[in-house]
Structures are given as structure tokens and as C-alpha cells.
Design an enzyme around this catalytic site. Structure first.
Site, mmCIF file in Angstrom:
data_model
loop_
_atom_site.group_PDB
_atom_site.id
_atom_site.type_symbol
_atom_site.label_atom_id
_atom_site.label_comp_id
_atom_site.label_asym_id
_atom_site.label_seq_id
_atom_site.Cartn_x
_atom_site.Cartn_y
_atom_site.Cartn_z
ATOM 1 N N THR A 1 0.854 -1.187 0.000
ATOM 2 C CA THR A 1 0.000 0.000 0.000
ATOM 3 C C THR A 1 0.886 1.232 0.000
ATOM 4 O O THR A 1 2.091 1.158 0.239
ATOM 5 C CB THR A 1 -0.912 0.053 1.247
ATOM 6 O OG1 THR A 1 -0.090 0.297 2.411
ATOM 7 C CG2 THR A 1 -1.679 -1.244 1.429
ATOM 8 N N ILE B 1 2.571 -1.200 5.035
ATOM 9 C CA ILE B 1 1.943 0.090 5.292
ATOM 10 C C ILE B 1 3.042 1.135 5.424
ATOM 11 O O ILE B 1 4.092 0.873 6.020
ATOM 12 C CB ILE B 1 1.060 0.054 6.561
ATOM 13 C CG1 ILE B 1 0.276 1.365 6.715
ATOM 14 C CG2 ILE B 1 1.891 -0.235 7.808
ATOM 15 C CD1 ILE B 1 -0.790 1.295 7.810
ATOM 16 N N VAL C 1 6.687 -2.439 7.486
ATOM 17 C CA VAL C 1 6.525 -0.987 7.513
ATOM 18 C C VAL C 1 7.366 -0.391 6.392
ATOM 19 O O VAL C 1 8.556 -0.682 6.275
ATOM 20 C CB VAL C 1 6.940 -0.401 8.871
ATOM 21 C CG1 VAL C 1 6.753 1.112 8.864
ATOM 22 C CG2 VAL C 1 6.128 -1.029 10.001
ATOM 23 N N LYS C 2 6.731 0.438 5.571
ATOM 24 C CA LYS C 2 7.435 1.054 4.438
ATOM 25 C C LYS C 2 8.094 2.362 4.871
ATOM 26 O O LYS C 2 7.441 3.247 5.426
ATOM 27 C CB LYS C 2 6.464 1.333 3.284
ATOM 28 C CG LYS C 2 5.974 0.089 2.579
ATOM 29 C CD LYS C 2 4.988 0.411 1.472
ATOM 30 C CE LYS C 2 5.677 0.784 0.192
ATOM 31 N NZ LYS C 2 4.689 0.907 -0.938
ATOM 32 N N ILE C 3 9.380 2.456 4.585
ATOM 33 C CA ILE C 3 10.163 3.653 4.880
ATOM 34 C C ILE C 3 10.861 4.078 3.592
ATOM 35 O O ILE C 3 11.528 3.267 2.948
ATOM 36 C CB ILE C 3 11.211 3.380 5.972
ATOM 37 C CG1 ILE C 3 10.527 2.961 7.276
ATOM 38 C CG2 ILE C 3 12.089 4.611 6.198
ATOM 39 C CD1 ILE C 3 11.497 2.580 8.386
#
Length: 370
Positions: free
Chosen positions: A45, A109, A140-142
Site C-alpha cells: 500500500t 503500510i 513498515v514502508k520507509i
């Protein structure tokens, strides 16, 4: 029954992830159907996806009304609605997660894109999202910005699985891989089990062709025109060669001995933007064992219908790929500026989408409050 091209792609070692998520997909059974029938083993996402999801239909109305009654503000509603979708998607993928020993069944996310230039706030937001979703198959998207690199290391050091996004150049990709190894080393020193930590590095594909083709067309020479449509795939090939190099050296081997997982390359932005190109080119031509290809549903359907999967199309082609970039530079394209432009535009696009998301939710809250 899974279409043969998708089955062949999976058999070739490519994990198929859907680049989309919405409450409607979850509630209607659409996502479950894609898992069952189209070999989808993960979901990504981003702010643009959530902005689109919340602006369409009424799937979120009940939750927004409930949150409004509790006095939630816009930021809280965004957090609750998006983490609810991601949590439910994680639950849907738990069987895939278990059967793949944690490699797939992943749902990503993204941290608030407004924090992309703030290392400490990005790391804090990543940990907050990890705790809020509370599922082991979350990523977790960074963003892989300069400021994001130490945040990636810090987040991994807390035992959190990370999807590094917005990578365009092999130079930055090498820095991302270094941040990953440093994160594993930190996690080990913090007492975490390295076997539970997974990561992907999202290397954007189609946008590279869009930007470089634009510049080649502006140059307009026969030499420049002969290079149209060659940059993105060559760039990904060079990225894979860098991956092979980094994840075979002594630093990696020491971590692997402790059960660490390699950070898999992920081909992102695989929807074809130029109608003159095959709509499956960023799938067909980027097949290699051990990578992820995250696709919008339109691309997934195109591959299912007429994809041509012929085995490994990446390994051993680094010299050819470098020759393409040498020719692009010789034709007059400032490749370094291309990558700076793409990263800046990528961050700006997600910030704009986040602003649109906040605006949509503000309107829904006002409506819910009457």
C-alpha cells in the site's frame, strides 16, 4: 485455476504481490479470490492507494461514524482506518505467511510521507505502526531517502520488518542494503532473533523509463531515439547484480550464519505508462528467482492473459545493462539528475496524496457529525 503465466512466474521464483488494498477488496472477497486464483502472496500500500480507497464508495462510513462519535480527529481516523485494513489483510495472508516460513504473506503500510526528511520521526512512526497493526507479517514502508537510511537501520534494530520504498538508483540501493545489514547487526546486539526479521527493497521501474525517455526524446538524435525504453529494465538488472554482490560477501555471511534473511529486491512501479510498450514488459523481462514483483491489478490481469514467462531474464546481463547506461549518458542525459528528480517527485507525490487523504477524511468526519 491460476493462469499459466502467473503459475510460471511463481514457479520461476518470483513472488506476486498486489499493489493495492481497500476495505471493498477485503469485504467483497476480491483479495481472497486473488490469493486463491491469481497466485497473489502479498500486498503493498501507499498514501495514493489509501487516498483513492477512502474517497470511493461508502465502505468506511460506519467506522468513520463510530470514530466521530468517540471524538477522533482527522489524523486518528486515518490511522484507524488504514491500520484496520492492513491488519485484516495480514490476517487474510496468515496461511501464506506460515507456509512460506515468513517470506511471503506480507502486507506493507507506509509511514507518513511528510516525515520522509526527518530520521527520528520516521523511526518513531514506524514503531508506532508496527505496534498498532500488531501482526508478525506486517512490513513498515520507509522511503529510501538519505534521511530514511538511519531510520531503516534503527527500525530493523527493534526487530521490525521493513519495506524500503522509493529506490531509483543502484547507488542509493547499495546504501539501502548497507542500512539493512547495519539494522540486522543492531537487532542482533539488541537480542532479537534475526530469523523473524524480513525486508524488501522496492526498486521503482517504469518511472525510470518515463523520465529518461522524456529526456532522450528532447535530445532527439538518432542515437538518443535508439535508447528509448531501455533504461528501466537495464537499471533493474544492475540493481540485481548489486544485490548478488552484497548478499554473498563476508559481512552478510556472518549474519546469515545467525539465521538472517536476505533483503529481497522488489520490482515496484511495474504498471506500464507508455502505451507504445507491452503492458507486461516490467514483469516478463524481470524474471529471476528470489525477487518480488508488486503489480496493480491491471498489470496482474494482463500477465494472466498474455504474459510471456520464459525463465530467468536478469542473471548475467549486468554488462549489457551498464552499456545501456553508458550510451544514455553519452547521448547527453544527466543520469544523476534523473534519479534526484524521480526521488523528489516520488516524495512530493505521496505528500500530495496524504494531503488528499486528510481532506477526504475531514469531509467524512464533518458528514458523520451532521
Amino acid at each position: 485455476m491460476t493462469a499459466k503465466p502467473l503459475a510460471d512466474l511463481s514457479a520461476a521464483g518470483v513472488s506476486i504481490w498486489l499493489d493495492d488494498l481497500s476495505r471493498e477488496r477485503l469485504d467483497s472477497g476480491n483479495l481472497a479470490g486473488l490469493i486463491a486464483d491469481k497466485a497473489v502472496v502479498g500486498v503493498t500500500t501507499n498514501p495514493t492507494i489509501f487516498a483513492g480507497a477512502l474517497s470511493k464508495g461508502d465502505a468506511y462510513d460506519a467506522q468513520v461514524r463510530e470514530l466521530a462519535a468517540r471524538g477522533a480527529d482527522t489524523e486518528a481516523v486515518v490511522r484507524e482506518t488504514t491500520t484496520t485494513d492492513v491488519r485484516n489483510a495480514c490476517d487474510l495472508f496468515r496461511d501464506v505467511y506460515a507456509k512460506s516460513n515468513g517470506v511471503d504473506g506480507r502486507v506493507s503500510i507506509e509511514v507518513d510521507p511528510r516525515l520522509a526528511k526527518d530520521t527520528d520521526k520516521t523511526a518513531a512512526e514506524a514503531l508506532d505502526l508496527w505496534k498498532a497493526v500488531d501482526r508478525p507479517n506486517l512490513m513498515v514502508k520507509i522511503p529510501g531517502t538519505v534521511e530514511g537510511l538511519p531510520a531503516i537501520t534503527k527500525t530493523l534494530g527493534e526487530g521490525v520488518s521493513v519495506n524500503v520504498t522509493l529506490i531509483f538508483s543502484t547507488e542509493r540501493y547499495r546504501a539501502v542494503m548497507d542500512a539493512y545489514l547495519a539494522g540486522l547487526e543492531l537487532a542482533k546486539s539488541n537480542g532479537h532473533d534475526l530469523r523473524t526479521i524480513h525486508s524488501v527493497a522496492s526498486f521503482f521501474v517504469s518511472r525510470v523509463d518515463s523520465e529518461i525517455d522524456k529526456r532522450l526524446s528532447a535530445i532527439g538524435t538518432d542515437e538518443a531515439k535508439s535508447l528509448l525504453g531501455k533504461a528501466a529494465i537495464a537499471n533493474a538488472v544492475l540493481a540485481y547484480a548489486a544485490y548478488q554482490e552484497v548478499f554473498s560477501g563476508p559481512r552478510w555471511e556472518a549474519l546469515a550464519a545467525d539465521g538472517a534473511n536476505a533483503q529481497r529486491p522488489l520490482w515496484a512501479s511495474t504498471g506500464v505508462k507508455d502505451p507504445n510498450y507491452s503492458d507486461t514488459r516490467y514483469v516478463d523481462q524481470l524474471v529471476v528467482d528470489g525477487v518480488v514483483n508488486t503489480m496493480p491489478e491491471k498489470t496482474l490481469d494482463a500477465v494472466a492473459d498474455h504474459g510471456q514467462i520464459t525463465g530467468d531474464t536478469v542473471t548475467g546481463k549486468a554488462d549489457e545493462a551498464q552499456a545501456v547506461f553508458d550510451a544514455i549518458a553519452a547521448a547527453g542525459v544527466d543520469v544523476t539528475d534523473v534519479f534526484v528528480t524521480l526521488e523528489t517527485e516520488g516524495v512530493d507525490k505521496f505528500e500530495k496524496s496524504w494531503a488528499e487523504l486528510l481532506e477526504t477524511v475531514t469531509g467524512q468526519l464533518e458528514k458523520a457529525k451532521g
